[in-house]
Design a protein around this motif. Structure first.
Motif, PDB file in Angstrom:
ATOM      1  N   ASN A 147       0.835  -1.207   0.000  1.00 47.84           N
ATOM      2  CA  ASN A 147       0.000   0.000   0.000  1.00 47.84           C
ATOM      3  C   ASN A 147       0.868   1.256   0.000  1.00 47.84           C
ATOM      4  N   SER A 148       1.919   1.219   0.795  1.00 51.21           N
ATOM      5  CA  SER A 148       2.806   2.367   0.920  1.00 51.21           C
ATOM      6  C   SER A 148       3.550   2.646  -0.382  1.00 51.21           C
ATOM      7  N   ILE A 149       4.017   1.608  -1.046  1.00 53.84           N
ATOM      8  CA  ILE A 149       4.782   1.844  -2.277  1.00 53.84           C
ATOM      9  C   ILE A 149       3.913   2.488  -3.346  1.00 53.84           C
ATOM     10  N   SER A 150       2.645   2.113  -3.395  1.00 55.81           N
ATOM     11  CA  SER A 150       1.741   2.749  -4.363  1.00 55.81           C
ATOM     12  C   SER A 150       1.609   4.240  -4.075  1.00 55.81           C
ATOM     13  N   GLU A 151       1.416   4.586  -2.809  1.00 54.14           N
ATOM     14  CA  GLU A 151       1.281   5.995  -2.424  1.00 54.14           C
ATOM     15  C   GLU A 151       2.551   6.786  -2.723  1.00 54.14           C
ATOM     16  N   VAL A 152       3.685   6.254  -2.300  1.00 54.23           N
ATOM     17  CA  VAL A 152       4.962   6.957  -2.454  1.00 54.23           C
ATOM     18  C   VAL A 152       5.328   7.108  -3.927  1.00 54.23           C
ATOM     19  N   MET A 153       5.168   6.059  -4.694  1.00 57.80           N
ATOM     20  CA  MET A 153       5.552   6.122  -6.111  1.00 57.80           C
ATOM     21  C   MET A 153       4.725   7.155  -6.871  1.00 57.80           C
ATOM     22  N   GLU A 154       3.442   7.206  -6.601  1.00 61.78           N
ATOM     23  CA  GLU A 154       2.597   8.151  -7.324  1.00 61.78           C
ATOM     24  C   GLU A 154       2.818   9.584  -6.844  1.00 61.78           C
ATOM     25  N   THR A 155       2.936   9.765  -5.544  1.00 63.43           N
ATOM     26  CA  THR A 155       3.057  11.111  -4.980  1.00 63.43           C
ATOM     27  C   THR A 155       4.436  11.719  -5.185  1.00 63.43           C
ATOM     28  N   MET A 156       5.479  10.960  -4.908  1.00 59.88           N
ATOM     29  CA  MET A 156       6.836  11.507  -4.914  1.00 59.88           C
ATOM     30  C   MET A 156       7.585  11.312  -6.230  1.00 59.88           C
ATOM     31  N   PHE A 157       7.217  10.278  -6.978  1.00 54.02           N
ATOM     32  CA  PHE A 157       7.965   9.961  -8.199  1.00 54.02           C
ATOM     33  C   PHE A 157       7.120  10.084  -9.462  1.00 54.02           C
ATOM     34  N   PHE A 158       5.863  10.500  -9.300  1.00 57.34           N
ATOM     35  CA  PHE A 158       4.949  10.718 -10.426  1.00 57.34           C
ATOM     36  C   PHE A 158       4.871   9.488 -11.332  1.00 57.34           C
ATOM     37  N   MET A 159       4.811   8.314 -10.700  1.00 55.20           N
ATOM     38  CA  MET A 159       4.800   7.067 -11.449  1.00 55.20           C
ATOM     39  C   MET A 159       3.787   6.113 -10.823  1.00 55.20           C
ATOM     40  N   PRO A 160       2.674   5.893 -11.491  1.00 58.17           N
ATOM     41  CA  PRO A 160       1.716   4.916 -10.957  1.00 58.17           C
ATOM     42  C   PRO A 160       2.277   3.502 -11.080  1.00 58.17           C
ATOM     43  N   VAL A 161       1.991   2.688 -10.082  1.00 53.56           N
ATOM     44  CA  VAL A 161       2.450   1.297 -10.081  1.00 53.56           C
ATOM     45  C   VAL A 161       1.305   0.383  -9.679  1.00 53.56           C
ATOM     46  N   GLU A 162       1.468  -0.870  -9.999  1.00 53.37           N
ATOM     47  CA  GLU A 162       0.542  -1.898  -9.538  1.00 53.37           C
ATOM     48  C   GLU A 162       1.353  -2.996  -8.880  1.00 53.37           C
ATOM     49  N   THR A 163       0.804  -3.536  -7.816  1.00 57.24           N
ATOM     50  CA  THR A 163       1.464  -4.654  -7.172  1.00 57.24           C
ATOM     51  C   THR A 163       1.233  -5.885  -8.024  1.00 57.24           C
TER      52      THR A 163
END
Length: 151
Positions: free
Chosen positions: A11-27
């Motif tokens: 859950n955290s990696i999704s939030e951090v990647m989108e917010t801080m790195f402007f990159m949406p991800v999926e687990t």
């Protein structure tokens, strides 16, 4: 407890990647690290140790081109201008943000203490361990969680 912690991390990696790195991800799926499709000989990897009710480490393994893209997005510099230190620093900071955010969301009796992320190489990784893939549009990285109960 390990499953709860891994859920918090994903859950955290999704939030951090989108917010801080402007990159949406999926687990992605859980897989064996050696079967992940990530070349452990050329990937960049870092490890963060933690202690609390449960102790262990969180490893983040990423192909070098993905790290360059992350660092470029995070630092606002072109990929060509990024030094190795900036690339590794970005990967380490990402692991730090993801871990800190995840661990604060896990209910525990003993507060978690996290270490400083450090660089590791493919030889430091257990290729037979299960990892969780984190997929971007063009690439993927792996998160490996190793735990033990507090003595």
């Amino acid at each position: 407890m390990k499953k709860v912690l891994m859920t918090a991390i994903t859950n955290s990696i999704s939030e951090v990647m989108e917010t801080m790195f402007f990159m949406p991800v999926e687990t992605g799926p859980e897989t064996i690290l050696n079967e992940s499709g990530i070349d452990l000989n050329t990937a960049l990897a870092c490890r963060l140790n933690f202690t609390g009710d449960i102790c262990g480490n969180i490893d983040l393994i990423s192909p070098a081109p993905l790290v360059a893209e992350l660092a470029s997005n995070f630092l606002g510099e072109s990929k060509d201008e990024l030094t190795w230190e900036k690339r590794f620093g970005t990967l380490s900071e990402m692991l730090n943000m993801v871990s800190g955010n995840a661990l604060k969301n896990v209910k525990c009796t003993l507060p978690f203490k996290i270490g400083i992320p450090g660089m590791i190489t493919g030889t430091d990784l257990n290729g037979c361990a299960k990892c969780t893939l984190v997929e971007t549009m063009d690439s993927k990285m792996a998160i490996l969680l190793s735990t033990s109960m507090r003595q």
